[in-house]
Motif scaffolding. Structure first.
Motif, mmCIF file in Angstrom:
data_model
loop_
_atom_site.group_PDB
_atom_site.id
_atom_site.type_symbol
_atom_site.label_atom_id
_atom_site.label_comp_id
_atom_site.label_asym_id
_atom_site.label_seq_id
_atom_site.Cartn_x
_atom_site.Cartn_y
_atom_site.Cartn_z
ATOM 1 N N LEU A 177 -75.552 22.517 42.944
ATOM 2 C CA LEU A 177 -76.797 22.653 43.690
ATOM 3 C C LEU A 177 -76.556 23.295 45.050
ATOM 4 C CD1 LEU A 177 -79.823 22.137 43.895
ATOM 5 C CD2 LEU A 177 -79.310 19.814 44.711
ATOM 6 N N GLU A 178 -75.481 22.913 45.712
ATOM 7 C CA GLU A 178 -75.185 23.490 47.033
ATOM 8 C C GLU A 178 -74.965 24.993 46.923
ATOM 9 O OE1 GLU A 178 -73.107 25.162 50.245
ATOM 10 O OE2 GLU A 178 -72.069 24.741 48.340
ATOM 11 N N LYS A 194 -76.081 27.023 44.487
ATOM 12 C CA LYS A 194 -77.327 27.683 44.106
ATOM 13 C C LYS A 194 -78.262 27.827 45.299
ATOM 14 C CE LYS A 194 -77.444 26.591 39.179
ATOM 15 N NZ LYS A 194 -78.153 25.881 38.092
ATOM 16 N N ARG A 195 -78.382 26.773 46.095
ATOM 17 C CA ARG A 195 -79.258 26.858 47.274
ATOM 18 C C ARG A 195 -78.783 27.946 48.230
ATOM 19 N NH1 ARG A 195 -80.194 20.353 48.299
ATOM 20 N NH2 ARG A 195 -82.253 20.227 47.318
ATOM 21 N N ARG A 196 -77.470 28.088 48.356
ATOM 22 C CA ARG A 196 -76.931 29.074 49.285
ATOM 23 C C ARG A 196 -77.003 30.483 48.710
ATOM 24 N NH1 ARG A 196 -72.235 27.277 49.400
ATOM 25 N NH2 ARG A 196 -71.050 28.878 48.342
ATOM 26 N N PRO A 237 -85.815 28.254 47.397
ATOM 27 C CA PRO A 237 -85.743 26.901 46.836
ATOM 28 C C PRO A 237 -86.522 26.760 45.538
ATOM 29 C CG PRO A 237 -87.233 26.956 48.716
ATOM 30 C CD PRO A 237 -86.539 28.297 48.671
ATOM 31 N N THR A 271 -82.357 26.446 40.336
ATOM 32 C CA THR A 271 -82.166 25.422 41.363
ATOM 33 C C THR A 271 -82.974 24.179 41.033
ATOM 34 O OG1 THR A 271 -81.838 27.154 43.021
ATOM 35 C CG2 THR A 271 -82.325 24.947 43.841
ATOM 36 N N MET A 331 -81.718 20.303 40.399
ATOM 37 C CA MET A 331 -82.264 19.189 41.169
ATOM 38 C C MET A 331 -82.742 18.081 40.235
ATOM 39 S SD MET A 331 -84.394 21.297 44.094
ATOM 40 C CE MET A 331 -85.232 19.836 44.760
ATOM 41 N N THR A 352 -89.021 18.701 43.797
ATOM 42 C CA THR A 352 -89.141 19.578 42.629
ATOM 43 C C THR A 352 -90.589 19.696 42.191
ATOM 44 O OG1 THR A 352 -86.933 18.893 41.893
ATOM 45 C CG2 THR A 352 -88.342 19.964 40.268
ATOM 46 N N THR A 357 -92.717 21.815 44.569
ATOM 47 C CA THR A 357 -92.408 23.243 44.424
ATOM 48 C C THR A 357 -92.995 23.800 43.138
ATOM 49 O OG1 THR A 357 -90.347 22.922 45.664
ATOM 50 C CG2 THR A 357 -90.545 24.928 44.350
#
Length: 300
Positions: A182-183, A185-187, A192, A197, A201, A224, A227
């Protein structure tokens, strides 16, 4: 309409090639497998399997067992079998494909890594968790070395490995891998709302729930859901799955009034989106009934 047009185009190409080139020409066999792939995408799995088996028998006899066309048809057949739930047959076919690709291309080739991942997925479905884990670990190690630790294929394998670890009830290891995935993918993906991603989550929230870390799990699920409602709409299938998952989490925490409200929203959304007779609508109605019973509202 576009799918129907594509079907007719491929069917016409197959007819023309059979007439001009013969039933056993490599181009004809390739068209047969393309038509089978369309049937697979339409959910016509038995028909797709039958056509691919016919094409594969001819390809092996005419072109040889390791020809490129034979390879493609073999992979398509394995996918058909997997979608039909014939996991043992799919496993056998993916093993044959993996052996072929290892002989032809060596251990680091993308075909080999894909075959290993597909085989691991079948083993996971069959609950052969030790072998599935080992395969995913081997693939992940190779992908990190060849493609890099943040390549999309590497991240997919990490997520699949984390799911196997969760199935083995090794929740701490699974959580660690989902957090790492996850870290990254977020970066790397930035947005988001990227679907990949959001899937990670949701998977991390499931593991946290299994560990009893309800507060963080709920925070992830609510993020989630918010979003998905904003980007996909309140009645999208992904949104409704997440909404039902939130209801299940709230019920598990014995927050029955909140769970009731969430299940009611999910049920109404599914009635509008897929109709009252759909199995997913029935499942939402069942969960609502269960939480109403827990609240003592048995008359409803």
């Amino acid at each position: 309409m576009a799918d129907l047009f594509l079907f007719f185009c491929v069917a016409q190409r197959l007819f023309s090639r059979r007439h001009a080139l013969g039933s056993e020409h490599r181009d004809t066999l390739g068209s047969m497998s393309q038509l089978a792939l369309i049937w697979n995408n339409e959910g016509r799995y038995p028909e797709a399997e039958k056509l691919n088996r016919e094409a594969l028998e001819m390809a092996r006899r005419v072109l040889g067992p390791e020809d490129d066309v034979t390879r493609i048809i073999t992979e398509h057949l394995a996918i058909d079998l997997a979608y039909e739930g014939k996991y043992t047959d799919a496993e056998k076919t993916f093993r044959e494909l993996l052996d072929m690709d290892r002989r032809r291309h060596g251990p680091d080739h993308p075909y080999v890594l894909r075959d290993m991942g597909s085989l691991a997925a079948m083993l996971h479905q069959e609950q052969k968790l030790d072998e599935a884990e080992k395969l995913y670990l081997d693939v992940n190690q190779t992908e990190r070395r060849v493609l890099g630790p943040e390549h999309p294929d590497t991240l997919i394998t990490m997520g699949n490995l984390a799911l196997v670890l969760s199935s083995e009830k090794r929740y701490a290891d699974s959580e660690k891998m989902f957090r790492e995935t996850l870290e990254i993918k977020r970066r790397r993906l930035g947005r988001p709302e990227h679907r990949s991603t959001l899937v990670t989550m949701g998977n991390l929230a499931d593991v946290l729930t299994a560990e009893g870390q309800y507060a963080e799990a709920e925070q992830l699920v609510r993020q989630t859901l918010e979003t998905e409602r904003r980007t996909l709409g309140p009645e999208h299938s992904d949104t409704l799955v997440t909404s039902q998952g939130l209801g299940m989490l709230l019920k598990r925490e014995k927050r029955y009034a909140e769970a009731e409200g969430t299940f009611r929203q999910t049920l109404e959304g599914r009635r509008r989106a897929i109709g009252p007779g759909h199995p997913d609508t029935a499942a939402a109605a069942y969960e609502l009934a269960c939480v109403l019973a827990l609240e003592g509202k048995r008359d409803e």
